[in-house]
Design a protein around this motif. Structure first.
Motif, mmCIF file in Angstrom:
data_model
loop_
_atom_site.group_PDB
_atom_site.id
_atom_site.type_symbol
_atom_site.label_atom_id
_atom_site.label_comp_id
_atom_site.label_asym_id
_atom_site.label_seq_id
_atom_site.Cartn_x
_atom_site.Cartn_y
_atom_site.Cartn_z
ATOM 1 N N ILE A 131 0.833 -1.207 0.000
ATOM 2 C CA ILE A 131 0.000 0.000 0.000
ATOM 3 C C ILE A 131 0.867 1.257 0.000
ATOM 4 O O ILE A 131 0.584 2.222 -0.715
ATOM 5 C CB ILE A 131 -0.959 -0.003 1.213
ATOM 6 C CG1 ILE A 131 -1.960 -1.141 1.094
ATOM 7 C CG2 ILE A 131 -1.680 1.318 1.364
ATOM 8 C CD1 ILE A 131 -2.814 -1.092 -0.145
ATOM 9 N N GLU A 132 1.940 1.269 0.797
ATOM 10 C CA GLU A 132 2.837 2.424 0.815
ATOM 11 C C GLU A 132 3.440 2.662 -0.558
ATOM 12 O O GLU A 132 3.538 3.806 -1.009
ATOM 13 C CB GLU A 132 3.949 2.206 1.842
ATOM 14 C CG GLU A 132 3.500 2.362 3.271
ATOM 15 C CD GLU A 132 4.592 2.022 4.272
ATOM 16 O OE1 GLU A 132 5.765 1.881 3.859
ATOM 17 O OE2 GLU A 132 4.264 1.898 5.458
ATOM 18 N N LYS A 133 3.860 1.598 -1.235
ATOM 19 C CA LYS A 133 4.444 1.757 -2.568
ATOM 20 C C LYS A 133 3.421 2.255 -3.567
ATOM 21 O O LYS A 133 3.718 3.117 -4.397
ATOM 22 C CB LYS A 133 5.066 0.450 -3.032
ATOM 23 C CG LYS A 133 6.339 0.148 -2.312
ATOM 24 C CD LYS A 133 7.047 -1.044 -2.872
ATOM 25 C CE LYS A 133 8.284 -1.253 -2.011
ATOM 26 N NZ LYS A 133 9.185 -2.216 -2.504
ATOM 27 N N ILE A 134 2.188 1.748 -3.495
ATOM 28 C CA ILE A 134 1.131 2.220 -4.395
ATOM 29 C C ILE A 134 0.866 3.697 -4.147
ATOM 30 O O ILE A 134 0.777 4.487 -5.088
ATOM 31 C CB ILE A 134 -0.157 1.384 -4.203
ATOM 32 C CG1 ILE A 134 0.041 -0.019 -4.763
ATOM 33 C CG2 ILE A 134 -1.346 2.060 -4.880
ATOM 34 C CD1 ILE A 134 -1.088 -0.983 -4.440
ATOM 35 N N ASN A 135 0.758 4.082 -2.877
ATOM 36 C CA ASN A 135 0.514 5.489 -2.554
ATOM 37 C C ASN A 135 1.671 6.376 -2.987
ATOM 38 O O ASN A 135 1.469 7.460 -3.529
ATOM 39 C CB ASN A 135 0.259 5.661 -1.054
ATOM 40 C CG ASN A 135 -1.148 5.283 -0.682
ATOM 41 O OD1 ASN A 135 -2.071 5.458 -1.454
ATOM 42 N ND2 ASN A 135 -1.316 4.747 0.507
ATOM 43 N N ASP A 136 2.917 5.939 -2.739
ATOM 44 C CA ASP A 136 4.077 6.758 -3.067
ATOM 45 C C ASP A 136 4.296 6.870 -4.573
ATOM 46 O O ASP A 136 4.798 7.886 -5.052
ATOM 47 C CB ASP A 136 5.334 6.195 -2.411
ATOM 48 C CG ASP A 136 5.324 6.387 -0.906
ATOM 49 O OD1 ASP A 136 4.499 7.177 -0.408
ATOM 50 O OD2 ASP A 136 6.132 5.738 -0.221
ATOM 51 N N LYS A 137 3.949 5.851 -5.327
ATOM 52 C CA LYS A 137 4.205 5.867 -6.771
ATOM 53 C C LYS A 137 3.035 6.412 -7.583
ATOM 54 O O LYS A 137 3.228 7.147 -8.536
ATOM 55 C CB LYS A 137 4.531 4.454 -7.276
ATOM 56 C CG LYS A 137 5.775 3.872 -6.672
ATOM 57 C CD LYS A 137 7.002 4.511 -7.225
ATOM 58 C CE LYS A 137 8.228 3.838 -6.623
ATOM 59 N NZ LYS A 137 9.429 4.540 -6.824
ATOM 60 N N LEU A 138 1.801 6.055 -7.214
ATOM 61 C CA LEU A 138 0.659 6.377 -8.060
ATOM 62 C C LEU A 138 -0.275 7.440 -7.497
ATOM 63 O O LEU A 138 -0.661 8.368 -8.199
ATOM 64 C CB LEU A 138 -0.158 5.099 -8.335
ATOM 65 C CG LEU A 138 0.589 3.961 -9.023
ATOM 66 C CD1 LEU A 138 -0.288 2.730 -9.100
ATOM 67 C CD2 LEU A 138 1.039 4.379 -10.404
ATOM 68 N N ILE A 139 -0.657 7.306 -6.249
ATOM 69 C CA ILE A 139 -1.709 8.160 -5.705
ATOM 70 C C ILE A 139 -1.176 9.518 -5.273
ATOM 71 O O ILE A 139 -1.716 10.551 -5.645
ATOM 72 C CB ILE A 139 -2.431 7.446 -4.542
ATOM 73 C CG1 ILE A 139 -3.147 6.209 -5.106
ATOM 74 C CG2 ILE A 139 -3.417 8.372 -3.855
ATOM 75 C CD1 ILE A 139 -3.752 5.308 -4.080
ATOM 76 N N ALA A 140 -0.117 9.535 -4.483
ATOM 77 C CA ALA A 140 0.420 10.803 -3.973
ATOM 78 C C ALA A 140 1.941 10.771 -3.987
ATOM 79 O O ALA A 140 2.581 10.733 -2.948
ATOM 80 C CB ALA A 140 -0.089 11.066 -2.570
ATOM 81 N N PRO A 141 2.528 10.781 -5.187
ATOM 82 C CA PRO A 141 3.994 10.731 -5.226
ATOM 83 C C PRO A 141 4.609 12.023 -4.702
ATOM 84 O O PRO A 141 4.067 13.099 -4.884
ATOM 85 C CB PRO A 141 4.303 10.547 -6.714
ATOM 86 C CG PRO A 141 3.106 11.066 -7.424
ATOM 87 C CD PRO A 141 1.933 10.850 -6.501
ATOM 88 N N SER A 142 5.746 11.866 -4.022
ATOM 89 C CA SER A 142 6.474 13.049 -3.572
ATOM 90 C C SER A 142 7.490 13.380 -4.663
ATOM 91 O O SER A 142 8.444 12.657 -4.861
ATOM 92 C CB SER A 142 7.147 12.799 -2.225
ATOM 93 O OG SER A 142 7.993 11.683 -2.312
ATOM 94 N N LYS A 143 7.246 14.474 -5.347
ATOM 95 C CA LYS A 143 8.068 14.818 -6.499
ATOM 96 C C LYS A 143 9.195 15.783 -6.167
ATOM 97 O O LYS A 143 10.161 15.859 -6.875
ATOM 98 C CB LYS A 143 7.188 15.428 -7.588
ATOM 99 C CG LYS A 143 6.180 14.454 -8.124
ATOM 100 C CD LYS A 143 5.396 15.042 -9.253
ATOM 101 C CE LYS A 143 4.325 14.065 -9.622
ATOM 102 N NZ LYS A 143 4.177 13.753 -10.944
ATOM 103 N N HIS A 144 9.038 16.531 -5.090
ATOM 104 C CA HIS A 144 10.031 17.566 -4.831
ATOM 105 C C HIS A 144 10.396 17.593 -3.355
ATOM 106 O O HIS A 144 9.523 17.598 -2.501
ATOM 107 C CB HIS A 144 9.474 18.931 -5.238
ATOM 108 C CG HIS A 144 10.416 20.049 -4.935
ATOM 109 N ND1 HIS A 144 11.576 20.249 -5.625
ATOM 110 C CD2 HIS A 144 10.371 21.019 -3.996
ATOM 111 C CE1 HIS A 144 12.211 21.300 -5.120
ATOM 112 N NE2 HIS A 144 11.500 21.780 -4.144
ATOM 113 N N LYS A 145 11.667 17.606 -3.099
ATOM 114 C CA LYS A 145 12.159 17.842 -1.745
ATOM 115 C C LYS A 145 12.866 19.183 -1.792
ATOM 116 O O LYS A 145 13.800 19.363 -2.556
ATOM 117 C CB LYS A 145 13.130 16.751 -1.314
ATOM 118 C CG LYS A 145 12.478 15.439 -1.021
ATOM 119 C CD LYS A 145 13.494 14.471 -0.480
ATOM 120 C CE LYS A 145 12.848 13.149 -0.151
ATOM 121 N NZ LYS A 145 13.810 12.176 0.324
ATOM 122 N N GLY A 146 12.430 20.092 -0.971
ATOM 123 C CA GLY A 146 12.988 21.426 -1.007
ATOM 124 C C GLY A 146 14.102 21.636 -0.013
ATOM 125 O O GLY A 146 14.326 20.842 0.889
ATOM 126 N N GLY A 147 14.803 22.735 -0.192
ATOM 127 C CA GLY A 147 15.852 23.118 0.734
ATOM 128 C C GLY A 147 16.994 22.128 0.768
ATOM 129 O O GLY A 147 17.274 21.422 -0.189
#
Length: 146
Positions: free
Chosen positions: A77-93
């Motif tokens: 579920i974590e992989k599905i969420n991280d890849k498809l549903i709500a990917p984190s595209k940007h890490k700032g700073g």
């Protein structure tokens, strides 16, 4: 006995599958655990043995489903969420530099790490050489840790 053209077992199994699929979109594990209880009940009541054996096998099935949930299902579920549903595209700073490789340069007698055309202060407990490449491991007080 049929309800909506389905047997009670079919209704329970379809309801459990719907709850498991709903769990993909919710942070809570409640829907999946409820589905496990429904599946356990559905399977255990079909065992042709005395009630105490049904209860025993029901508990064993439920424990196996909970172990499956925490060892495999949550990671999927974590992989599905991280890849498809709500990917984190940007890490700032400075967080965006963790895991990146940089080259040590000297500017006005001070050593800096050069990453993405920028120089940054760093801290390390290792001996470093100017011109060598190092990977950023962490951040501490606005300094990169290499």
């Amino acid at each position: 006995m049929e309800i909506f053209g389905m047997t009670i077992n079919e209704i329970l199994i379809v309801s459990a599958i719907i709850l498991i699929l709903v769990d993909i979109f919710f942070a809570s594990d409640f829907p999946t655990h409820l589905a496990y209880i429904i599946l356990t009940f559905t399977i255990a009541k079909e065992i042709d043995m005395p009630i105490l054996y049904q209860i025993l096998f029901g508990i064993l099935i439920w424990v196996a489903l909970v172990i499956f949930h925490y060892t495999i299902w949550r990671k999927v579920i974590e992989k599905i969420n991280d890849k498809l549903i709500a990917p984190s595209k940007h890490k700032g700073g400075l967080d965006g530099f963790i895991g990146k490789e940089g080259i040590i340069k000297e500017v006005e007698g001070e050593k800096y790490i050069f990453i993405n055309d920028e120089i940054h202060q760093f801290e390390t407990e290792k001996e470093i050489q100017i011109g060598n490449k190092y990977i950023v491991l962490n951040i501490k007080s606005n300094k990169l840790i290499i």
